[in-house]
Design a protein around this motif. Structure first.
Motif, PDB file in Angstrom:
ATOM      1  N   ASP A 135       3.510 -47.960   9.028  1.00 33.09           N
ATOM      2  CA  ASP A 135       3.287 -47.099   7.869  1.00 33.09           C
ATOM      3  C   ASP A 135       4.232 -47.499   6.740  1.00 33.09           C
ATOM      4  OD1 ASP A 135       5.773 -46.158   8.598  1.00 33.09           O
ATOM      5  OD2 ASP A 135       5.066 -44.186   9.255  1.00 33.09           O
ATOM      6  N   ALA A 136       4.266 -46.712   5.667  1.00 28.79           N
ATOM      7  CA  ALA A 136       5.061 -47.057   4.486  1.00 28.79           C
ATOM      8  C   ALA A 136       6.553 -47.122   4.792  1.00 28.79           C
ATOM      9  CB  ALA A 136       4.805 -46.035   3.379  1.00 28.79           C
ATOM     10  N   SER A 137       6.998 -46.380   5.785  1.00 31.29           N
ATOM     11  CA  SER A 137       8.429 -46.377   6.121  1.00 31.29           C
ATOM     12  C   SER A 137       8.807 -47.513   7.045  1.00 31.29           C
ATOM     13  CB  SER A 137       8.801 -45.046   6.787  1.00 31.29           C
ATOM     14  OG  SER A 137       8.200 -44.933   8.069  1.00 31.29           O
ATOM     15  N   GLY A 138       7.816 -48.272   7.514  1.00 28.02           N
ATOM     16  CA  GLY A 138       8.103 -49.373   8.420  1.00 28.02           C
ATOM     17  C   GLY A 138       7.989 -49.011   9.883  1.00 28.02           C
ATOM     18  N   SER A 139       7.581 -47.776  10.175  1.00 24.74           N
ATOM     19  CA  SER A 139       7.431 -47.358  11.566  1.00 24.74           C
ATOM     20  C   SER A 139       6.084 -47.837  12.105  1.00 24.74           C
ATOM     21  CB  SER A 139       7.515 -45.839  11.686  1.00 24.74           C
ATOM     22  OG  SER A 139       8.763 -45.359  11.231  1.00 24.74           O
ATOM     23  N   PRO A 140       6.059 -48.436  13.280  1.00 20.25           N
ATOM     24  CA  PRO A 140       4.776 -48.849  13.862  1.00 20.25           C
ATOM     25  C   PRO A 140       3.928 -47.626  14.192  1.00 20.25           C
ATOM     26  CG  PRO A 140       6.532 -49.072  15.474  1.00 20.25           C
ATOM     27  CD  PRO A 140       7.198 -48.727  14.176  1.00 20.25           C
ATOM     28  N   VAL A 141       2.619 -47.730  13.967  1.00 16.68           N
ATOM     29  CA  VAL A 141       1.713 -46.598  14.197  1.00 16.68           C
ATOM     30  C   VAL A 141       0.731 -46.939  15.301  1.00 16.68           C
ATOM     31  CG1 VAL A 141       1.932 -45.736  11.839  1.00 16.68           C
ATOM     32  CG2 VAL A 141       0.119 -47.374  12.395  1.00 16.68           C
ATOM     33  N   ASP A 142       0.299 -45.902  16.001  1.00 15.65           N
ATOM     34  CA  ASP A 142      -0.673 -46.089  17.082  1.00 15.65           C
ATOM     35  C   ASP A 142      -2.081 -46.188  16.496  1.00 15.65           C
ATOM     36  OD1 ASP A 142      -1.807 -43.529  16.664  1.00 15.65           O
ATOM     37  OD2 ASP A 142      -0.403 -42.577  18.025  1.00 15.65           O
ATOM     38  N   PRO A 143      -3.099 -46.445  17.316  1.00 16.55           N
ATOM     39  CA  PRO A 143      -4.473 -46.598  16.793  1.00 16.55           C
ATOM     40  C   PRO A 143      -5.023 -45.378  16.079  1.00 16.55           C
ATOM     41  CG  PRO A 143      -4.316 -47.560  18.977  1.00 16.55           C
ATOM     42  CD  PRO A 143      -3.023 -46.850  18.745  1.00 16.55           C
ATOM     43  N   SER A 144      -4.425 -44.193  16.297  1.00 14.30           N
ATOM     44  CA  SER A 144      -4.873 -43.007  15.567  1.00 14.30           C
ATOM     45  C   SER A 144      -4.107 -42.825  14.265  1.00 14.30           C
ATOM     46  CB  SER A 144      -4.722 -41.751  16.444  1.00 14.30           C
ATOM     47  OG  SER A 144      -3.345 -41.442  16.662  1.00 14.30           O
ATOM     48  N   GLY A 145      -3.179 -43.751  13.943  1.00 18.54           N
ATOM     49  CA  GLY A 145      -2.452 -43.714  12.682  1.00 18.54           C
ATOM     50  C   GLY A 145      -1.168 -42.904  12.706  1.00 18.54           C
ATOM     51  N   VAL A 146      -0.754 -42.424  13.869  1.00 21.86           N
ATOM     52  CA  VAL A 146       0.463 -41.621  14.001  1.00 21.86           C
ATOM     53  C   VAL A 146       1.612 -42.534  14.430  1.00 21.86           C
ATOM     54  CG1 VAL A 146       1.559 -39.708  15.237  1.00 21.86           C
ATOM     55  CG2 VAL A 146      -0.847 -39.562  14.563  1.00 21.86           C
ATOM     56  N   PRO A 147       2.790 -42.434  13.783  1.00 24.77           N
ATOM     57  CA  PRO A 147       3.921 -43.311  14.147  1.00 24.77           C
ATOM     58  C   PRO A 147       4.361 -43.114  15.603  1.00 24.77           C
ATOM     59  CG  PRO A 147       4.315 -42.258  12.029  1.00 24.77           C
ATOM     60  CD  PRO A 147       3.115 -41.590  12.610  1.00 24.77           C
ATOM     61  N   TYR A 148       4.710 -44.209  16.238  1.00 26.12           N
ATOM     62  CA  TYR A 148       5.301 -44.132  17.567  1.00 26.12           C
ATOM     63  C   TYR A 148       6.717 -43.567  17.453  1.00 26.12           C
ATOM     64  CZ  TYR A 148       1.620 -47.105  19.583  1.00 26.12           C
ATOM     65  OH  TYR A 148       0.424 -47.603  20.029  1.00 26.12           O
ATOM     66  N   LEU A 149       7.134 -42.871  18.502  1.00 24.91           N
ATOM     67  CA  LEU A 149       8.491 -42.337  18.550  1.00 24.91           C
ATOM     68  C   LEU A 149       9.411 -43.328  19.255  1.00 24.91           C
ATOM     69  CD1 LEU A 149       7.913 -38.578  19.542  1.00 24.91           C
ATOM     70  CD2 LEU A 149       8.332 -39.534  17.268  1.00 24.91           C
ATOM     71  N   LEU A 150      10.592 -43.512  18.694  1.00 21.61           N
ATOM     72  CA  LEU A 150      11.607 -44.365  19.309  1.00 21.61           C
ATOM     73  C   LEU A 150      12.600 -43.476  20.049  1.00 21.61           C
ATOM     74  CD1 LEU A 150      13.101 -46.989  19.819  1.00 21.61           C
ATOM     75  CD2 LEU A 150      14.124 -46.782  17.540  1.00 21.61           C
ATOM     76  N   SER A 151      12.643 -43.604  21.352  1.00 18.86           N
ATOM     77  CA  SER A 151      13.569 -42.820  22.164  1.00 18.86           C
ATOM     78  C   SER A 151      14.851 -43.621  22.339  1.00 18.86           C
ATOM     79  CB  SER A 151      12.934 -42.498  23.527  1.00 18.86           C
ATOM     80  OG  SER A 151      13.853 -41.852  24.371  1.00 18.86           O
ATOM     81  N   TYR A 152      15.879 -43.238  21.570  1.00 18.50           N
ATOM     82  CA  TYR A 152      17.136 -44.006  21.591  1.00 18.50           C
ATOM     83  C   TYR A 152      17.827 -43.902  22.948  1.00 18.50           C
ATOM     84  CZ  TYR A 152      21.888 -45.468  20.473  1.00 18.50           C
ATOM     85  OH  TYR A 152      23.111 -46.101  20.480  1.00 18.50           O
ATOM     86  N   ASP A 153      17.841 -42.718  23.532  1.00 17.96           N
ATOM     87  CA  ASP A 153      18.527 -42.519  24.821  1.00 17.96           C
ATOM     88  C   ASP A 153      17.928 -43.388  25.919  1.00 17.96           C
ATOM     89  OD1 ASP A 153      20.128 -40.672  23.607  1.00 17.96           O
ATOM     90  OD2 ASP A 153      18.949 -38.926  24.257  1.00 17.96           O
ATOM     91  N   LYS A 154      16.622 -43.498  25.923  1.00 14.25           N
ATOM     92  CA  LYS A 154      15.947 -44.289  26.958  1.00 14.25           C
ATOM     93  C   LYS A 154      15.674 -45.719  26.507  1.00 14.25           C
ATOM     94  CE  LYS A 154      13.463 -40.186  28.613  1.00 14.25           C
ATOM     95  NZ  LYS A 154      12.113 -39.592  28.845  1.00 14.25           N
ATOM     96  N   CYS A 155      15.896 -45.983  25.236  1.00 13.78           N
ATOM     97  CA  CYS A 155      15.548 -47.274  24.638  1.00 13.78           C
ATOM     98  C   CYS A 155      14.091 -47.601  24.957  1.00 13.78           C
ATOM     99  CB  CYS A 155      16.467 -48.390  25.142  1.00 13.78           C
ATOM    100  SG  CYS A 155      16.486 -49.828  24.029  1.00 13.78           S
ATOM    101  N   ASP A 156      13.235 -46.628  24.631  1.00 15.26           N
ATOM    102  CA  ASP A 156      11.823 -46.736  24.988  1.00 15.26           C
ATOM    103  C   ASP A 156      10.973 -46.223  23.829  1.00 15.26           C
ATOM    104  OD1 ASP A 156       9.616 -47.304  26.489  1.00 15.26           O
ATOM    105  OD2 ASP A 156       9.911 -45.712  27.951  1.00 15.26           O
ATOM    106  N   VAL A 157       9.666 -46.376  23.952  1.00 17.71           N
ATOM    107  CA  VAL A 157       8.726 -45.939  22.924  1.00 17.71           C
ATOM    108  C   VAL A 157       7.788 -44.911  23.525  1.00 17.71           C
ATOM    109  CG1 VAL A 157       7.172 -47.848  23.463  1.00 17.71           C
ATOM    110  CG2 VAL A 157       6.991 -46.710  21.259  1.00 17.71           C
ATOM    111  N   GLU A 158       7.406 -43.902  22.719  1.00 18.76           N
ATOM    112  CA  GLU A 158       6.515 -42.841  23.175  1.00 18.76           C
ATOM    113  C   GLU A 158       5.499 -42.534  22.084  1.00 18.76           C
ATOM    114  OE1 GLU A 158       9.002 -39.516  23.933  1.00 18.76           O
ATOM    115  OE2 GLU A 158      10.065 -40.454  25.622  1.00 18.76           O
ATOM    116  N   LEU A 159       4.421 -41.876  22.472  1.00 19.58           N
ATOM    117  CA  LEU A 159       3.435 -41.411  21.493  1.00 19.58           C
ATOM    118  C   LEU A 159       4.006 -40.255  20.692  1.00 19.58           C
ATOM    119  CD1 LEU A 159       0.183 -41.434  23.665  1.00 19.58           C
ATOM    120  CD2 LEU A 159       0.676 -42.948  21.738  1.00 19.58           C
ATOM    121  N   GLY A 160       3.643 -40.182  19.413  1.00 18.21           N
ATOM    122  CA  GLY A 160       4.067 -39.071  18.580  1.00 18.21           C
ATOM    123  C   GLY A 160       3.386 -37.776  18.985  1.00 18.21           C
TER     124      GLY A 160
END
Length: 317
Positions: free
Chosen positions: A283-308
């Motif tokens: 998106d405009a902020s540089g966050s990767p988005v899923d196929p539905s257009g919602v940014p993925y969440l970056l989980s810092y504690d787990k160093c993992d990625v999750e659905l928004g």
């Protein structure tokens, strides 16, 4: 003086009409009886349950309906079919929250399997009822769905789609040998498409792989005539795309952590150079988005990625 002779003009078709009267009366009686069955079924539906343990709507058995319908079994089957759609629709309307077609446990559709069984007992060639059961019922009661489709296969041995549905249900449950058998039987039906044989072969080699899943849903999207199956296939394909994207993002997170002494990225901006080397959308902020257009969440504690939280991608598989 000549007495005039009164000519008697015979009633044309009088004998024929007299012969048709019994047939006409029989037809009226049959139609009246069929209407009476529908009226009686409606009355039974609104009648209070005979025991407190019955919380679902009450319906007459298909055997009784078959006796009462005076041969109009199709009419009684249609009644059950309409009640099925009203039953599920009423549950969906009354439910508060999001509903997904392959996750209907919250609706407590205890009467769904009996209703579909009743409709297909009255009309064993009722393909719409079988296919509806193949799509919706596995999310409620897998074994009832298998029994329903097997019942349809027995009554319609040349319907390769039912065998294909059975293969899909088994595959979803991780029963790959059973799925392979069902797909193989479907491919042997005269007129069945060739891809069913490919599905049968894939079940024995990589039945649980993501590639197999994608092949099944792409084929389903191209070939099915059922709108619900098309929507399900499309949602599953988007989910598979998202799973691939999440794997790619995990790879980027691992690469960043290796370059930075084991420290995980705190924001997606830190991964911007790596993200630009991929085909992932942002998106405009540089966050990767899923196929539905919602940014993925970056989980810092787990160093993992999750659905928004607002993502429309299916979360369970």
């Amino acid at each position: 003086m000549t007495t005039p002779t009164h000519q008697h003009t015979p009633r044309v078709g009088a004998g024929s009409a007299r012969r048709e009267w019994p047939l006409f009366l029989l037809l009226v009686a049959c139609l009246g009886g069929a209407a009476g069955v529908v009226h009686w079924l409606d009355a039974r539906r609104h009648a209070p349950p005979p025991a407190p343990r019955l919380s679902e709507e009450l319906y007459v058995s298909p055997q009784a309906a078959r006796r009462l319908s005076l041969g109009f079994n199709g009419l009684a089957a249609d009644w059950y079919w309409m009640r099925t759609l009203q039953y599920v629709g009423g549950k969906v309307t009354a439910h508060k929250g999001r509903i997904q077609i392959d996750d209907l446990g919250a609706l407590e559709l205890r009467a769904l399997a009996p209703l579909l069984d009743h409709a297909t007992t009255l009309d064993p060639q009722f393909m719409a009822a079988y296919e509806y059961g193949a799509v919706v019922l596995p999310a409620v009661d897998v074994e009832s769905a298998v029994r329903l489709i097997n019942k349809g296969i027995e009554a319609n041995p040349r319907a390769w789609r039912l065998r294909s549905h059975l293969g899909y249900i088994h595959w979803q449950q991780g029963r790959y040998p059973e799925a392979g058998t069902a797909y193989g039987a479907a491919s042997a039906v005269p007129g069945a498409p060739g891809w069913l044989g490919v599905m049968a072969a894939q079940m024995s080699t990589k039945g649980g792989s993501r590639d197999t899943s994608r092949a099944i849903y792409e084929t389903m999207l191209r070939t099915t005539e059922d709108d619900q199956m098309k929507r399900l296939a499309l949602r599953r394909l988007l989910q598979l795309q998202s799973l691939d994207e999440q794997d790619a993002l995990r790879g980027l997170l691992a690469a960043h952590r290796e370059r930075n002494g084991g420290r995980c990225a705190a924001t997606w901006r830190e991964l911007a150079p790596l993200l630009r080397q991929t085909r992932l959308k942002s998106d405009a902020s540089g966050s990767p988005v899923d196929p539905s257009g919602v940014p993925y969440l970056l989980s810092y504690d787990k160093c993992d990625v999750e659905l928004g939280l607002r993502s429309e991608i299916l979360r369970s598989y």
